[in-house]
Design a protein around this motif. Structure first.
Motif, PDB file in Angstrom:
ATOM      1  N   GLN A  17      10.207   8.784   2.146  1.00  0.00           N
ATOM      2  CA  GLN A  17       9.267   8.249   1.168  1.00  0.00           C
ATOM      3  C   GLN A  17       9.137   6.766   1.470  1.00  0.00           C
ATOM      4  OE1 GLN A  17      10.661   9.272  -2.761  1.00  0.00           O
ATOM      5  NE2 GLN A  17      10.046  11.408  -2.560  1.00  0.00           N
ATOM      6  N   VAL A  18       7.937   6.368   1.887  1.00  0.00           N
ATOM      7  CA  VAL A  18       7.738   5.031   2.446  1.00  0.00           C
ATOM      8  C   VAL A  18       6.857   4.188   1.527  1.00  0.00           C
ATOM      9  CG1 VAL A  18       7.037   3.738   4.490  1.00  0.00           C
ATOM     10  CG2 VAL A  18       7.876   6.098   4.736  1.00  0.00           C
ATOM     11  N   PRO A  19       7.413   3.123   0.944  1.00  0.00           N
ATOM     12  CA  PRO A  19       6.588   2.235   0.115  1.00  0.00           C
ATOM     13  C   PRO A  19       5.711   1.348   0.989  1.00  0.00           C
ATOM     14  CG  PRO A  19       8.833   1.420   0.223  1.00  0.00           C
ATOM     15  CD  PRO A  19       8.824   2.717   0.977  1.00  0.00           C
ATOM     16  N   GLU A  20       4.722   0.760   0.361  1.00  0.00           N
ATOM     17  CA  GLU A  20       3.792  -0.099   1.102  1.00  0.00           C
ATOM     18  C   GLU A  20       4.515  -1.290   1.717  1.00  0.00           C
ATOM     19  OE1 GLU A  20      -0.549  -2.198   0.248  1.00  0.00           O
ATOM     20  OE2 GLU A  20       0.195  -0.607  -1.067  1.00  0.00           O
ATOM     21  N   ARG A  21       5.432  -1.887   0.952  1.00  0.00           N
ATOM     22  CA  ARG A  21       6.200  -3.039   1.455  1.00  0.00           C
ATOM     23  C   ARG A  21       7.686  -2.771   1.249  1.00  0.00           C
ATOM     24  NH1 ARG A  21       1.746  -5.213  -1.091  1.00  0.00           N
ATOM     25  NH2 ARG A  21       0.382  -6.523   0.205  1.00  0.00           N
ATOM     26  N   PRO A  22       8.299  -2.037   2.157  1.00  0.00           N
ATOM     27  CA  PRO A  22       9.719  -1.688   1.968  1.00  0.00           C
ATOM     28  C   PRO A  22      10.623  -2.907   2.023  1.00  0.00           C
ATOM     29  CG  PRO A  22       8.930  -0.950   4.119  1.00  0.00           C
ATOM     30  CD  PRO A  22       7.735  -1.432   3.377  1.00  0.00           C
ATOM     31  N   LYS A  23      11.617  -2.922   1.111  1.00  0.00           N
ATOM     32  CA  LYS A  23      12.592  -4.011   1.065  1.00  0.00           C
ATOM     33  C   LYS A  23      13.946  -3.581   1.616  1.00  0.00           C
ATOM     34  CE  LYS A  23      10.630  -5.554  -3.370  1.00  0.00           C
ATOM     35  NZ  LYS A  23      10.954  -5.716  -4.825  1.00  0.00           N
ATOM     36  N   ALA A  24      14.211  -2.264   1.578  1.00  0.00           N
ATOM     37  CA  ALA A  24      15.526  -1.763   1.978  1.00  0.00           C
ATOM     38  C   ALA A  24      15.426  -0.281   2.296  1.00  0.00           C
ATOM     39  CB  ALA A  24      16.543  -1.978   0.856  1.00  0.00           C
ATOM     40  N   LEU A  25      16.436   0.218   2.998  1.00  0.00           N
ATOM     41  CA  LEU A  25      16.567   1.646   3.273  1.00  0.00           C
ATOM     42  C   LEU A  25      17.540   2.266   2.286  1.00  0.00           C
ATOM     43  CD1 LEU A  25      17.144   1.414   7.139  1.00  0.00           C
ATOM     44  CD2 LEU A  25      15.026   2.144   6.033  1.00  0.00           C
ATOM     45  N   LEU A  26      17.253   3.497   1.872  1.00  0.00           N
ATOM     46  CA  LEU A  26      18.206   4.266   1.077  1.00  0.00           C
ATOM     47  C   LEU A  26      18.350   5.640   1.716  1.00  0.00           C
ATOM     48  CD1 LEU A  26      20.056   4.659  -1.342  1.00  0.00           C
ATOM     49  CD2 LEU A  26      18.067   5.462  -2.648  1.00  0.00           C
TER      50      LEU A  26
END
Length: 236
Positions: A17-26
């Protein structure tokens, strides 16, 4: 805007699930009888808050050749922990390749058996920014009546459970989330985990959250509390 993608890391098919501006990996690790789709469905809102979620099926689960271990098997315990040990090795490889590919800080979350795998990874030196252990513990299950463990690697988990090696966790921030009515992983086993780890943790980096009346499931409230914990350590 969040998009769902299928990708390959460490030779394994993943759901992301990829956000538009990823800040971190989970990296999210499911439990026994679970799947990558299942664990991601239990973490709503994480991608919207900037976490790029990654999940893959454990050995003998989901799209992979199965079936999962059955409680009817006379070798059930050994089968469960063979899955856990293989899941752990694959998770380590996926985490390392994901960090290299995306260049983002890594966080971990695991549910039930996946939480035990989180403990295995921390006890063997993996260093995410923070981790969540939903409805699980750092001790293996109590042996069912009549079952014995002969596999040497599984025996080692009983002789030296991850939670007894707290000095190896490196103080990685860790939150346990549990229901007071959990009949699969009894609350006492989670409490025993926290008690064993606490001497090795600086103040404020080891926490627990109990949901009154909840059973062996990752509830929406647990998911929200877990997200707040990860966001704290993402910003800290």
């Amino acid at each position: 805007m969040v998009r769902t993608e299928r990708l390959t890391l460490a030779g394994l098919p993943l759901l992301a699930q990829v956000p538009e501006r990823p800040k971190a990996l989970l990296l999210a690790l499911h439990g026994l009888q679970g799947s990558k789709e299942g664990i991601l469905s239990l973490l709503p809102g994480y991608a919207e808050r900037g976490f790029l979620l990654l999940a893959f099926d454990a050995p003998r689960h989901g799209e992979r050749e199965g079936p999962p271990p059955s409680a009817k098997s006379p070798r059930y315990v050994e089968e469960v922990y063979r899955v856990a040990l293989a899941f752990k090795e694959e998770a380590r490889s996926v985490a390392e390749e994901a960090k290299e590919r995306f260049g983002l800080p890594l966080f971990l979350a695991g549910g039930s058996l996946g939480a035990f795998v989180v403990h295995l990874l921390l006890s063997e030196g993996l260093r995410p920014r923070a981790a969540l252990a939903f409805i699980g513990s750092g001790f293996p299950m109590k042996l069912p009546k009549g079952q014995v463990v002969e596999d040497p690697e599984v025996k080692a988990l009983y002789q030296a459970p991850p939670a007894t090696r707290g000095e190896a966790y490196g103080g990685v921030p860790l939150l346990h989330l549990h229901g007071t009515k959990d009949l699969i992983v009894p609350l006492e086993r989670m409490e025993k985990t926290v008690e064993a780890l606490r001497p090795h943790y600086p103040e404020g980096r080891l926490a627990r959250f109990l949901e009154e009346g909840a059973g062996h499931t990752i509830t929406p409230l647990m998911a929200r509390v877990g997200l707040a914990f990860l966001e704290h350590w993402l910003g800290g």
